[in-house]
Design an enzyme around this catalytic site. Structure first.
Site, PDB file in Angstrom:
ATOM      1  N   HIS A  53      21.806 -24.006  19.168  1.00 24.58           N
ATOM      2  CA  HIS A  53      20.348 -24.051  19.037  1.00 24.58           C
ATOM      3  C   HIS A  53      19.792 -25.344  19.620  1.00 24.58           C
ATOM      4  CE1 HIS A  53      20.289 -26.825  15.515  1.00 24.58           C
ATOM      5  NE2 HIS A  53      21.339 -26.161  15.085  1.00 24.58           N
TER       6      HIS A  53
ATOM      7  N   ASP B 101      16.682 -26.674  18.774  1.00 24.75           N
ATOM      8  CA  ASP B 101      15.736 -27.401  17.933  1.00 24.75           C
ATOM      9  C   ASP B 101      16.433 -28.384  17.005  1.00 24.75           C
ATOM     10  OD1 ASP B 101      16.782 -25.117  16.574  1.00 24.75           O
ATOM     11  OD2 ASP B 101      15.177 -25.244  15.083  1.00 24.75           O
TER      12      ASP B 101
ATOM     13  N   ASP C  37      23.570 -32.416  15.267  1.00 30.52           N
ATOM     14  CA  ASP C  37      23.040 -31.084  14.987  1.00 30.52           C
ATOM     15  C   ASP C  37      21.886 -30.740  15.918  1.00 30.52           C
ATOM     16  OD1 ASP C  37      22.635 -28.654  13.755  1.00 30.52           O
ATOM     17  OD2 ASP C  37      21.659 -29.480  11.989  1.00 30.52           O
TER      18      ASP C  37
ATOM     19  N   GLU D  30      16.144 -22.528  14.893  1.00 32.71           N
ATOM     20  CA  GLU D  30      17.260 -22.304  13.974  1.00 32.71           C
ATOM     21  C   GLU D  30      17.065 -23.054  12.663  1.00 32.71           C
ATOM     22  OE1 GLU D  30      21.137 -23.011  11.964  1.00 32.71           O
ATOM     23  OE2 GLU D  30      19.744 -24.494  12.777  1.00 32.71           O
ATOM     24  N   GLU D  31      16.350 -24.183  12.723  1.00 30.85           N
ATOM     25  CA  GLU D  31      16.224 -25.050  11.557  1.00 30.85           C
ATOM     26  C   GLU D  31      15.102 -24.631  10.608  1.00 30.85           C
ATOM     27  OE1 GLU D  31      18.333 -27.128  10.789  1.00 30.85           O
ATOM     28  OE2 GLU D  31      19.256 -28.086  12.525  1.00 30.85           O
TER      29      GLU D  31
ATOM     30  N   GLU E 221      28.207 -25.671  16.347  1.00 27.99           N
ATOM     31  CA  GLU E 221      27.728 -26.544  15.283  1.00 27.99           C
ATOM     32  C   GLU E 221      28.771 -27.631  15.022  1.00 27.99           C
ATOM     33  OE1 GLU E 221      24.995 -26.645  13.457  1.00 27.99           O
ATOM     34  OE2 GLU E 221      24.005 -24.685  13.645  1.00 27.99           O
TER      35      GLU E 221
END
Length: 359
Positions: free
Chosen positions: A71, A73, A103, A133-134, A162
């Protein structure tokens, strides 16, 4: 601003370039534009875009396909004046500080480096870069791709980059959010006996959460640690008014042996008598360690597979019938912290491990 990235440069320096493009959830367009242009310069890739989610695929007719996802974001920037995990990035020796360092812009940098290095891979490859995603699951860029172009996500194995400290983390916990509400009667605080304090009504709920002892649940040989916590609270309108409404937001991280409905029922039993409303939920994913594709990755990178305590999109891939694991650079315990950082050696090691496996 840079229109495209040099995907052939050192992967740790590429991580810094990505951190330097702010991409808090909801503001991923700039980084998506740069990545799309960078991928379009790779002649061996077919590139598609869905909002701020991008899919790049090789089409070589190989017998296997591996999907690598990450991801774009980040959570909001830290507010502390002495925070180092912010934007732009900052080097301290071989340690790279910045929002998203772990992250998960280190993982995204590995993805991008792989696109440039593997022009004729032994397995067909799909690279997915996605937004949102967050935040709540309904906004997920991966969900958007799955809804609009599910066939582009077909794969024998999905690897989500991740942060995992360089170990394969299999499966993941599910997550459930509930809001507990209480109603009272407003009154002047000088005459409190005329009212009914809604905040006080939630005291027992907070005590129950404080006393709750989370379980460690064995699922297919891996121990998934659970957690049940208050994560938000609100109520009251003025300093001289007895509050007539109050709420507590609750987050339950549950092992992948439960469905979201079973997880909700468990919380309702713990907090019996309180008014609870589900606000968000996402199922977990079982480890799938018996799957040959997963076994091959675990064997290739070394070490024993670990459980993933946090929720990740491996659960979404599992729901699509695609075996999926987490494997990426950095320490997940540093994610979202004021001093978020990653070691250059960790990003390089992750890239090397995946190159060895894929070639």
């Amino acid at each position: 601003m840079t229109k495209f990235l040099d995907l052939s440069k050192d992967v740790a320096e590429l991580t810094a370039d990505l951190i330097d493009i702010p991409s808090v959830s909801g503001h991923e367009k700039k980084i998506a534009d740069v990545i799309e242009e960078s991928l379009n310069r790779q002649a061996h890739l077919n590139v598609s875009r869905f909002g701020d989610a991008i899919v790049a695929r090789t089409e070589l007719g190989r017998s296997e396909r591996v999907l690598l996802a990450g991801h774009l974001d980040t959570v909001p920037l830290p507010t502390a004046s002495n925070a180092r995990g912010t934007v732009p990035s900052r080097w301290s020796g071989e340690t790279l500080y910045g929002r998203g360092a772990t992250d998960m812009k280190g993982g995204v940098a590995v993805q991008l480096a792989l696109t440039a290095s593997l022009t004729h891979p032994q397995k067909d490859l799909t690279f997915v870069f996605y937004d949102h995603e967050e935040v709540e699951a309904a906004k997920s860029g991966l969900l958007r791709v799955a809804t609009r172009a599910r066939s582009l996500l077909t794969a024998d194995l999905a690897v989500l980059l991740e942060p995992t400290n360089g170990y394969v983390e299999a499966g993941c916990n599910g997550t459930l959010r509930l809001r507990a509400t209480a109603e009272g009667t407003a009154a002047h605080s000088a005459r409190a006996w005329m009212g009914e304090n809604a905040i006080h009504k939630l005291a027992g709920l907070l005590s129950a959460l404080q006393q709750y002892e989370p379980a460690a649940v064995d699922v297919d040989g891996l121990a998934y640690r659970e957690g049940l916590n208050a994560v938000g609270i609100g109520g009251g309108i003025a300093g001289n008014v007895i509050p007539d409404a109050a709420y507590v937001d609750i987050n339950y991280r549950f092992a992948p042996d439960k469905t979201p409905d079973q997880a909700e029922e468990h919380v309702r039993q713990i907090l019996a008598g309180y008014q609870l409303t589900r606000t968000d939920a996402a199922a977990g994913a079982r480890p799938g360690l018996g799957t040959p594709a997963v076994q091959s990755l675990v064997t290739a990178v070394g070490g024993a597979a670990q459980p993933k305590y946090g929720w990740t999109d491996v659960a979404r891939f599992a729901q699509m019938g695609i075996p999926a694991v987490n494997f990426g650079p950095g320490d997940a315990l540093l994610a979202h912290t004021d001093d978020e950082h990653v070691l250059a050696s960790e990003v390089r090691k992750c890239l090397g491990a995946l190159l060895d496996w894929l070639t």
